[in-house]
Scaffold this active site. Sequence first.
Site, PDB file in Angstrom:
ATOM      1  CB  SER A 193      -0.971   0.012   1.187  1.00  0.00           C
ATOM      2  OG  SER A 193      -2.191   0.932   1.194  1.00  0.00           O
ATOM      3  CG  ASP A 288      -6.223  -2.181  -4.164  1.00  0.00           C
ATOM      4  OD1 ASP A 288      -6.481  -0.958  -4.102  1.00  0.00           O
ATOM      5  OD2 ASP A 288      -5.520  -2.941  -3.624  1.00  0.00           O
ATOM      6  CG  HIS A 318      -6.051  -1.591  -0.315  1.00  0.00           C
ATOM      7  ND1 HIS A 318      -5.007  -1.551  -1.290  1.00  0.00           N
ATOM      8  CD2 HIS A 318      -5.898  -1.058   0.690  1.00  0.00           C
ATOM      9  CE1 HIS A 318      -4.048  -0.820  -0.766  1.00  0.00           C
ATOM     10  NE2 HIS A 318      -4.490  -0.770   0.547  1.00  0.00           N
TER      11      HIS A 318
END
Length: 344
Positions: A193, A288, A318
């Site tokens: 991330s 995502d 995600h």
Amino acid sequence: GPRGAMVMLVRIVNREETSMAFALHPELVPVIARRMAAGPPPPPAERGDWRRLRADGEAGLAAVEAELPQFADVGRREFTATSHDGARVPLRWYTPPQSGETQSGETPEQPGPAVVHLHGGGMILGSVQLFDRTVAGYVAESRVPMLAVDYRRAPEHPHPAPVEDCWAGLAWLAEHAAELGVDPARIAVMGDSAGGGLAAGTALLARERGVELARQILVYPMLDDRNTRPDPVLAPYTGWNWDYNHTAWHALLGDAVGAPDVPCAAAPARADDLTGLPTTYIEVGELDIFRDESLDYARRLTAAGVSTELHLHPGCPHGFDRLAPAADIVRRSRADRIRTLRSL
């Protein structure tokens, strides 16, 4: 994060969206549903409310981390590096059981690989401690030591502090490679991330500053500050959504978000030239919001002559790996990461 994923699942289970082009991976539905059993999740943080986003995100990370083994036999040592502005950056050095340093303090005769690990959290939340068991698990399974960098977070410390802190960690590891038993030609950067974006930014700084990395491992990386407009097809599945992304990028860049002169060290998708970057591993979920920027970065890397391994996981939002670590799709994803680490 985990709480956002629960909101996502509530929408899906209640069939608030009836014409979906995608579907949540069937292995994830029952696992996430069990997480909902404790009660409904809190409403999501509003756009711009970084304090609430940080508090909720860190509570979710702590809950997920607490479910992991402690990996007490993985070695942990604390160090510090000095960042570009003189700030002291905490570092945590993880070594596999029965490896790294010997009991006498001597290093192995043959130096080996190492990884600089950068935690996720949208540039505004997370810490080395909140990812301690995650990193220790990677080290235990791959037997590759890792240096976790506790970089400063926005908005208290906007760009360039976070990525410069990460660079400081990489430079520290290269400088201390001999005493830690590390081959400086076999150092990689890894993150998920925001940590994936910082890893990509650190790799760009390394290229600029003459340090050759062995690899960059980017797990659903946050790469592009311009990604703040919702996609209605993905919207029902998003744990990390576009309001959160807007909040995070504005915390990091202020009013510069979306402007033409955003530096690529802050938003690696802005880099015009990707030649000379290290061999790359990228993975991202189909559901995502970072999917398209990850796919485009992989495409541009290969066009620039950079060997790149890309995984697009169907039906995965995600943070899917942290939501359902026992699911087969997550086990396959983890096996790919461990294989990549061992290949160093």
